[in-house]
Design an enzyme around this catalytic site. Sequence first.
Site, PDB file in Angstrom:
ATOM      1  N   ARG A   1      -4.851  14.006 -14.786  1.00 32.24           N
ATOM      2  CA  ARG A   1      -4.729  13.616 -16.192  1.00 32.24           C
ATOM      3  C   ARG A   1      -6.044  13.709 -16.974  1.00 32.24           C
ATOM      4  O   ARG A   1      -6.059  13.581 -18.182  1.00 32.24           O
ATOM      5  CB  ARG A   1      -4.143  12.197 -16.279  1.00 32.24           C
ATOM      6  CG  ARG A   1      -2.660  12.190 -15.977  1.00 32.24           C
ATOM      7  CD  ARG A   1      -2.076  10.820 -16.108  1.00 32.24           C
ATOM      8  NE  ARG A   1      -2.474   9.942 -15.024  1.00 32.24           N
ATOM      9  CZ  ARG A   1      -2.470   8.610 -15.105  1.00 32.24           C
ATOM     10  NH1 ARG A   1      -2.123   8.018 -16.217  1.00 32.24           N
ATOM     11  NH2 ARG A   1      -2.823   7.881 -14.066  1.00 32.24           N
TER      12      ARG A   1
ATOM     13  N   ASP B   1     -13.499   5.907  -8.960  1.00 31.90           N
ATOM     14  CA  ASP B   1     -13.209   6.051 -10.400  1.00 31.90           C
ATOM     15  C   ASP B   1     -13.115   4.696 -11.094  1.00 31.90           C
ATOM     16  O   ASP B   1     -12.427   4.540 -12.092  1.00 31.90           O
ATOM     17  CB  ASP B   1     -11.930   6.876 -10.613  1.00 31.90           C
ATOM     18  CG  ASP B   1     -10.720   6.281  -9.916  1.00 31.90           C
ATOM     19  OD1 ASP B   1     -10.829   5.185  -9.336  1.00 31.90           O
ATOM     20  OD2 ASP B   1      -9.649   6.924  -9.954  1.00 31.90           O
TER      21      ASP B   1
HETATM   22  C1  UD1 Z   1      -3.737   2.429  -6.186  1.00 36.19           C
HETATM   23  C2  UD1 Z   1      -3.026   1.327  -5.434  1.00 36.19           C
HETATM   24  C3  UD1 Z   1      -2.480   0.320  -6.430  1.00 36.19           C
HETATM   25  C4  UD1 Z   1      -3.603  -0.212  -7.267  1.00 36.19           C
HETATM   26  C5  UD1 Z   1      -4.327   0.928  -7.956  1.00 36.19           C
HETATM   27  C6  UD1 Z   1      -5.559   0.419  -8.683  1.00 36.19           C
HETATM   28  C7  UD1 Z   1      -2.152   2.426  -3.480  1.00 36.19           C
HETATM   29  C8  UD1 Z   1      -0.948   2.937  -2.807  1.00 36.19           C
HETATM   30  N1  UD1 Z   1      -1.959   1.905  -4.650  1.00 36.19           N
HETATM   31  O1  UD1 Z   1      -2.762   3.116  -6.937  1.00 36.19           O
HETATM   32  O2  UD1 Z   1      -1.846  -0.742  -5.760  1.00 36.19           O
HETATM   33  O3  UD1 Z   1      -3.109  -1.123  -8.217  1.00 36.19           O
HETATM   34  O4  UD1 Z   1      -4.771   1.888  -6.989  1.00 36.19           O
HETATM   35  O5  UD1 Z   1      -6.176   1.496  -9.314  1.00 36.19           O
HETATM   36  O6  UD1 Z   1      -3.225   2.476  -2.901  1.00 36.19           O
HETATM   37  N2  UD1 Z   1      -7.249   8.923  -3.332  1.00 36.19           N
HETATM   38  C9  UD1 Z   1      -7.717   9.704  -2.277  1.00 36.19           C
HETATM   39  N3  UD1 Z   1      -6.821  10.367  -1.504  1.00 36.19           N
HETATM   40  C10 UD1 Z   1      -5.485  10.279  -1.684  1.00 36.19           C
HETATM   41  C11 UD1 Z   1      -5.020   9.472  -2.750  1.00 36.19           C
HETATM   42  C12 UD1 Z   1      -5.920   8.801  -3.534  1.00 36.19           C
HETATM   43  O7  UD1 Z   1      -8.937   9.822  -2.087  1.00 36.19           O
HETATM   44  O8  UD1 Z   1      -4.771  10.912  -0.917  1.00 36.19           O
HETATM   45  C13 UD1 Z   1      -8.223   8.229  -4.168  1.00 36.19           C
HETATM   46  C14 UD1 Z   1      -8.163   8.685  -5.607  1.00 36.19           C
HETATM   47  O9  UD1 Z   1      -9.096   9.720  -5.834  1.00 36.19           O
HETATM   48  C15 UD1 Z   1      -8.526   7.436  -6.370  1.00 36.19           C
HETATM   49  C16 UD1 Z   1      -8.039   6.303  -5.481  1.00 36.19           C
HETATM   50  O10 UD1 Z   1      -7.883   6.868  -4.191  1.00 36.19           O
HETATM   51  O11 UD1 Z   1      -9.903   7.282  -6.525  1.00 36.19           O
HETATM   52  C17 UD1 Z   1      -6.757   5.669  -5.949  1.00 36.19           C
HETATM   53  O12 UD1 Z   1      -5.743   6.614  -5.918  1.00 36.19           O
HETATM   54  P1  UD1 Z   1      -4.613   6.674  -7.021  1.00 36.19           P
HETATM   55  O13 UD1 Z   1      -3.701   7.789  -6.719  1.00 36.19           O
HETATM   56  O14 UD1 Z   1      -5.216   6.598  -8.365  1.00 36.19           O
HETATM   57  O15 UD1 Z   1      -3.851   5.317  -6.697  1.00 36.19           O
HETATM   58  P2  UD1 Z   1      -3.001   4.507  -7.731  1.00 36.19           P
HETATM   59  O16 UD1 Z   1      -1.689   5.125  -7.883  1.00 36.19           O
HETATM   60  O17 UD1 Z   1      -3.805   4.234  -8.929  1.00 36.19           O
HETATM   61 MG    MG Z   2      -5.400   5.342 -10.087  1.00 39.54          MG
END
Ligand code: UD1
Ligand code: MG
Length: 452
Positions: free
Chosen positions: A15, A102
């Site tokens: 996004r 982030d």
């Molecule tokens: C996550 C949490 C959610 C919380 C929110 C706060 C989970 C399942 N959910 O959701 O409960 O309220 O963060 O922001 O954890 N990332 C990786 N590898 C992956 C996926 C994500 O490195 O395979 C990193 C992303 O770059 C990011 C962070 O993890 O920095 C969070 O991932 P994101 O997909 O934004 O999680 P949310 O859906 O926001």
């Molecule tokens: Mg997020």
Amino acid sequence: MKVTAILLAAGQGTRMKSNLPKVLHLVAGKPMIWHALEAIKGSTTEKPVVVVGHGADEVKKYMSDSAQTVLQEPQLGTGHAVMQAESLLKGNTDLVVVCYADMPLLRGETLQKLVDLQRANKGPISILTVVADDPRGFGRILRNADGSVQAIVEEYVATPEQQLIKELNVGGYCFDANWLWDTLKRIPKNPKKGEYYLTDAIELAVQSGLSVQALVMDDVQETIGVNTRAHLAEVESAMRARINQQHMLSGVTMIDPASTYIEASVIIGKDTVIMPNTYIHGKTEIGEGNIIGPNSIIRDSKIGNRCKILSSVMEGALLDDDVDMGPFARLRKGAHLGNHVHMGNFGEVKDSYLADGVKMGHFSYIGNAQIGEDTNIGAGTITCNYDGEKKHPTEIGRDVFIGSDTMLVAPLKIGDGARTGAGSVVTKNIPEDTLVVGMPARAIKKLERKQK
Ligand code: UD1
Ligand code: MG
């Protein structure tokens, strides 16, 4: 006790609609991931591990050796991301702090409290939560009747009733390391998204009768995660307010903090006044009692004490004390103004040293020059330092008077006490105490210098 942070930074950041990896977008002049790395420093004892994926090469290049990195490919969720660090960390740490790269507003003090909470916890997890009216898409914290944490439910699967819960999962966790490595293997693949959710670890702990502690944060701002450019602007503005607040608390006056843009790495001494619409960037160090602005831009520069900088621009420059500069002066890389130098409107100085007491009132360009003490540079003086191929130096002695509109064709040496008449074009060295005039300027008389 060894404490290691795992920073998750593998997600795509779709996004943001950007070619740049999300965590390298700047907040207060530093990549988001820099802020995250700063925040974890205080509460951890070991080098952090950053999980990279999208834009891995760029992110790794930025961090060089400030962190270890592991590659997550493909990205199968936050639980899967943490799993990638196991081979590096298993047996090498007692506690693991997990947070996201982030969330640049998350404070080191908050993570320290989280680690302290986990140290005192008999169970394997402590998490950060916040109570907020705007859920921002965060997971909801489910609590048991006795108030203990039961599970985290992601927004998109939450029932309408659960959606009303105001306590949110911030995305900061501290785990007992051994328990974490064992438990990650037990996290089921989420049937809807095909991902492994770190948040499912909470439920697994509770099911085994182990306690999950929650640190409820008071500052909602700290929890803002950046997913869009709009979030980025929101975080930038909050970070700016925080930085300005710190400077004000340490004795800097700001006439209008909202229009004062100071980057994270800037140092400012007390009793310096920053006027509105001023940008202070990069590795800049400013002393005490200065008046800076309005309308000034300063980058990677050093400023002494009691200087005045009005509507001017400096980059890679150095001011000693009591310098008076502007309006509309420009200092470029390698400019160094000594004590009590006066530089008036529409002057430009680059790669030059103006010794103490030099006056350069109006419309001049000084490049690749050394100017001795108390010399006066008349309006419209130009060092013609570039012949189209090379830069050449100009050396001007002390107590020299350069008449208005003098062209100094470098390389050139002008002796102490010399003078040039208005409009001179100087192509040859001028001996001490000599007056030259004309085009090209020629010597017309020997001068008597006033003794000081
Ligand atoms: C996550 C949490 C959610 C919380 C929110 C706060 C989970 C399942 N959910 O959701 O409960 O309220 O963060 O922001 O954890 N990332 C990786 N590898 C992956 C996926 C994500 O490195 O395979 C990193 C992303 O770059 C990011 C962070 O993890 O920095 C969070 O991932 P994101 O997909 O934004 O999680 P949310 O859906 O926001
Ligand atoms: Mg997020």
